[in-house]
Design an enzyme around this catalytic site. Structure first.
Site, PDB file in Angstrom:
ATOM      1  CD  GLU A 185      -2.620  -1.250  -0.264  1.00 23.51           C
ATOM      2  OE1 GLU A 185      -3.058  -0.212  -0.796  1.00 23.51           O
ATOM      3  OE2 GLU A 185      -2.699  -2.358  -0.831  1.00 23.51           O
ATOM      4  CB  CYS A 224      -1.433   7.450   2.490  1.00 26.28           C
ATOM      5  SG  CYS A 224      -2.566   6.647   3.628  1.00 26.28           S
TER       6      CYS A 224
HETATM    7  P1  NAP Z   1       9.012   4.743   3.222  1.00 27.76           P
HETATM    8  O1  NAP Z   1      10.160   5.661   3.242  1.00 27.76           O
HETATM    9  O2  NAP Z   1       8.683   4.053   1.959  1.00 27.76           O
HETATM   10  O3  NAP Z   1       9.299   3.654   4.373  1.00 27.76           O
HETATM   11  C1  NAP Z   1       8.354   2.652   4.689  1.00 27.76           C
HETATM   12  C2  NAP Z   1       9.059   1.466   5.305  1.00 27.76           C
HETATM   13  O4  NAP Z   1       9.887   0.840   4.317  1.00 27.76           O
HETATM   14  C3  NAP Z   1       9.992   1.833   6.461  1.00 27.76           C
HETATM   15  O5  NAP Z   1       9.862   0.857   7.455  1.00 27.76           O
HETATM   16  C4  NAP Z   1      11.362   1.783   5.816  1.00 27.76           C
HETATM   17  O6  NAP Z   1      12.399   1.527   6.732  1.00 27.76           O
HETATM   18  C5  NAP Z   1      11.189   0.613   4.853  1.00 27.76           C
HETATM   19  N1  NAP Z   1      12.156   0.543   3.759  1.00 27.76           N
HETATM   20  C6  NAP Z   1      12.867   1.552   3.197  1.00 27.76           C
HETATM   21  N2  NAP Z   1      13.625   1.062   2.183  1.00 27.76           N
HETATM   22  C7  NAP Z   1      13.396  -0.270   2.113  1.00 27.76           C
HETATM   23  C8  NAP Z   1      13.877  -1.315   1.276  1.00 27.76           C
HETATM   24  N3  NAP Z   1      14.741  -1.090   0.284  1.00 27.76           N
HETATM   25  N4  NAP Z   1      13.436  -2.566   1.488  1.00 27.76           N
HETATM   26  C9  NAP Z   1      12.540  -2.819   2.461  1.00 27.76           C
HETATM   27  N5  NAP Z   1      12.050  -1.869   3.286  1.00 27.76           N
HETATM   28  C10 NAP Z   1      12.459  -0.615   3.113  1.00 27.76           C
HETATM   29  O7  NAP Z   1       7.677   5.468   3.703  1.00 27.76           O
HETATM   30  P2  NAP Z   1       7.424   6.347   5.005  1.00 27.76           P
HETATM   31  O8  NAP Z   1       8.114   7.652   4.867  1.00 27.76           O
HETATM   32  O9  NAP Z   1       7.655   5.549   6.225  1.00 27.76           O
HETATM   33  O10 NAP Z   1       5.846   6.572   4.920  1.00 27.76           O
HETATM   34  C11 NAP Z   1       5.262   7.550   4.121  1.00 27.76           C
HETATM   35  C12 NAP Z   1       4.700   6.948   2.853  1.00 27.76           C
HETATM   36  O11 NAP Z   1       3.792   5.917   3.165  1.00 27.76           O
HETATM   37  C13 NAP Z   1       3.909   7.957   2.028  1.00 27.76           C
HETATM   38  O12 NAP Z   1       4.200   7.773   0.670  1.00 27.76           O
HETATM   39  C14 NAP Z   1       2.463   7.584   2.334  1.00 27.76           C
HETATM   40  O13 NAP Z   1       1.542   7.977   1.351  1.00 27.76           O
HETATM   41  C15 NAP Z   1       2.567   6.103   2.446  1.00 27.76           C
HETATM   42  N6  NAP Z   1       1.451   5.536   3.212  1.00 27.76           N
HETATM   43  C16 NAP Z   1       0.515   4.812   2.530  1.00 27.76           C
HETATM   44  C17 NAP Z   1      -0.567   4.286   3.212  1.00 27.76           C
HETATM   45  C18 NAP Z   1      -1.624   3.484   2.490  1.00 27.76           C
HETATM   46  O14 NAP Z   1      -2.409   2.814   3.149  1.00 27.76           O
HETATM   47  N7  NAP Z   1      -1.675   3.519   1.171  1.00 27.76           N
HETATM   48  C19 NAP Z   1      -0.698   4.505   4.585  1.00 27.76           C
HETATM   49  C20 NAP Z   1       0.280   5.239   5.242  1.00 27.76           C
HETATM   50  C21 NAP Z   1       1.361   5.754   4.547  1.00 27.76           C
HETATM   51  P3  NAP Z   1      13.345   2.738   7.231  1.00 27.76           P
HETATM   52  O15 NAP Z   1      12.471   3.637   8.007  1.00 27.76           O
HETATM   53  O16 NAP Z   1      14.383   2.048   8.042  1.00 27.76           O
HETATM   54  O17 NAP Z   1      13.902   3.379   5.990  1.00 27.76           O
END
Ligand code: NAP
Length: 516
Positions: free
Chosen positions: A285, A319
């Site tokens: 997601e 999001c």
């Molecule tokens: P993010 O930077 O993509 O990080 C999400 C998770 O992925 C973190 O736990 C991060 O760990 C991990 N991660 C990073 N690189 C990775 C890799 N190469 N392999 C595996 N895992 C990896 O997102 P965020 O800043 O936490 O959250 C914001 C985003 O989430 C926004 O785009 C928002 O729209 C989206 N979101 C979507 C929903 C939905 O339901 N559609 C809900 C909430 C948020 P680290 O922190 O250690 O880097």
């Protein structure tokens, strides 16, 4: 079977609740800076390499010290999760559901404590923090009940002379990778769905929200969940997260986060590695570029409030946040005047003080990225009406920002900013507004303010987003009532909090027995 009911929110306008919350925040502050281990199979593990999680409203204030897992630690977690899966997969669905119901009870009793840590670690306002914890409780209750349903007899057609059956079994070891912005709800929702269906989990929390992940582990332990069903591995997503995604024994990945990371996970999971005997399942997601359409036949006061709250609640870091207001020409100026007037009154500052509506944004990288999007918006011809600059304080504070006269296709009209920046676009009529709303790579949430029934029916058919609302804000989906998940680059449309969700963590076995 008990009936599901959404958790109600704490009323912080009640002075007694306010004073309780203030005490709990003070207590949390007295515990800042403690060290937290990785937890594998119930064993607490500390490593030489560590990282800190910080309070975004108080730049130098460390929330806690956490372990930075390397690949070896990831491997250790995988071995344990595989071992425990052999037993856990045979535990009765009702027993598994029981752990969720118990965890929900404990979470209720620790609600203010979790709220307080969200206020400090993620800069959530009180109401936002409490809504997040309420949603986590809802997920536990809802998925527990859903497991009872999926664990029961499934309807199949009976062929004469045979006994037909279908039942659901778990998949294996799942990697759960949540974002930081709904630090308890999403982390708890994905993990509890994975475990209640009989899988074991390696939970890799966001590096911006590891404390909330640790609180969740404490709750699972208190609920008596067998050790090793959920393993908590902190560290960088691009190191240990990537390693686990690629691991041949990983059966599925439940991810919520950005489009960029989600797409990388989908790509990596599609590669078959040596020793891998299945196709990995990915539940991903991702981001949004959500729009609210304001029609000329609408209640403008209510539209202003809906946009204001959807765009600037939790600093626009949802999001589902409204990042585009698409307004029909006839009411464009009137709507904007009213919106700007109210936006200017929003308070920004540390959310440990209840009266601050907006807090800090999560970290320096996000802060810089938001400010550069504001510059880009102006460069491309947008008209800055309010905000557009940092707000005072020792944290990452940005004033709520409205940029008007943004054109369809402009950068800030297309890319997810994930901050308190609203692009306002003029549409010549309702049809054009829908076309503009649909013209991005995303399709998560959307709302329409109109009192015209035909227009409502039209948007129901044509506005392409996973969660559509009429005459209300586009954030705040409720478990069970508004299953959540988007279209296009917003993800795999897994509909968290819906009746289909647990199926993503299960596989169905059909058994036919000849009657002899
Ligand atoms: P993010 O930077 O993509 O990080 C999400 C998770 O992925 C973190 O736990 C991060 O760990 C991990 N991660 C990073 N690189 C990775 C890799 N190469 N392999 C595996 N895992 C990896 O997102 P965020 O800043 O936490 O959250 C914001 C985003 O989430 C926004 O785009 C928002 O729209 C989206 N979101 C979507 C929903 C939905 O339901 N559609 C809900 C909430 C948020 P680290 O922190 O250690 O880097």
């Amino acid at each position: 079977m008990k009936e599901f009911k959404n958790e109600s929110y704490i009323d912080f306008s009640n002075p007694e609740n306010r004073s309780k919350m203030e005490d709990v925040i003070k207590k949390a502050e007295s515990q800042l800076g403690k060290e937290y281990p990785i937890i594998i199979g119930g064993e607490n593990i500390t490593l030489e390499t560590k990282f800190k999680s910080f309070n975004p409203a108080e730049k130098e204030q460390a929330i806690g010290i956490f372990q930075k897992a390397d690949k070896d630690t990831g491997e250790k977690a995988m071995k344990k999760a595989l071992e425990v899966f052999e037993e856990w997969k045979s535990v009765e669905p009702s027993e598994r559901a029981g752990y969720l119901f118990k965890a929900a009870e404990i979470m209720r009793s620790r609600r203010l404590e979790i709220d307080a840590w969200e206020i400090l670690e993620e800069g959530k306002g009180w109401i936002e923090a409490d809504a997040d914890v309420a949603e986590a409780i809802d997920f536990l209750e809802f998925y527990g009940l859903e497991m009872l349903r999926y664990g029961g007899e499934q309807p199949v057609v009976q062929i004469p002379g045979e006994k037909e059956e279908l039942f659901y079994i778990p998949l294996g070891v799942g990697i759960v990778i949540p974002p930081w912005n709904f630090p308890m709800a999403i982390l708890c929702g994905m993990t509890s769905a994975a475990l209640v269906t009989g899988n074991t989990v390696i939970l890799k929390p966001s590096s911006d929200a590891p404390k909330i992940g640790h609180l969740f582990m404490e709750i699972l332990e208190e609920a008596g969940l067998p050790k090793g069903v959920v393993n908590y591995v902190t560290g960088s997503g691009s190191v240990v997260g990537d390693y686990l995604v690629q691991h041949p024994k990983t059966r599925f990945i439940a991810f919520t986060g950005s489009k960029e990371v989600g797409l990388r996970i989908v790509e990596q999971a599609a590669i078959t590695r040596e020793g891998q005997i299945w196709i990995k399942r990915v539940i991903a997601e991702m981001g949004g570029k959500d729009a609210i359409i304001i029609d000329n036949e609408s209640n403008l006061e209510s539209a202003v409030d809906g946009v204001l709250y959807s765009a600037f609640g939790f600093q626009g870091q949802k999001c589902s946040a409204c990042s585009r207001a698409i307004v029909v020409t006839e009411v464009y100026d009137e709507f904007l005047n009213k919106l700007v007037e109210k936006t200017k009154k929003l308070t920004v500052g540390p959310t440990k003080l209840y009266d601050n509506f907006m807090g800090a944004v999560i970290n320096e990288k996000a802060y810089n990225s938001m400010l550069s999007y504001i510059e880009k918006g102006k460069e491309e011809g947008g008209k800055l009406l309010t905000g557009g600059e940092p707000a005072e304080g020792n944290g990452y504070f940005i004033k709520p920002t409205i940029i008007a006269d943004v054109k369809p296709g402009d950068t800030i009209e297309q890319e997810e900013i994930f901050g308190p920046v609203l692009a306002v676009i003029k549409a010549k009529d309702y049809d054009e507004a829908i076309t503009v709303a649909n013209d991005t790579n995303y399709g998560l949430t959307g709302a329409v303010y109109t009192l015209n029934r035909e227009k409502i029916e039209k948007a129901k058919k044509l506005f392409h987003c996973g969660n559509l609302y009429f005459n209300r804000k586009c954030t705040g989906a409720l478990v069970g009532a508004q299953p959540f998940g988007g279209f296009n680059m917003s993800g795999t449309n897994s509909k968290a909090g819906g009746r289909d969700y647990l199926l993503l963590f299960l596989q169905a076995k059909s058994v036919a027995k000849k009657i002899v």
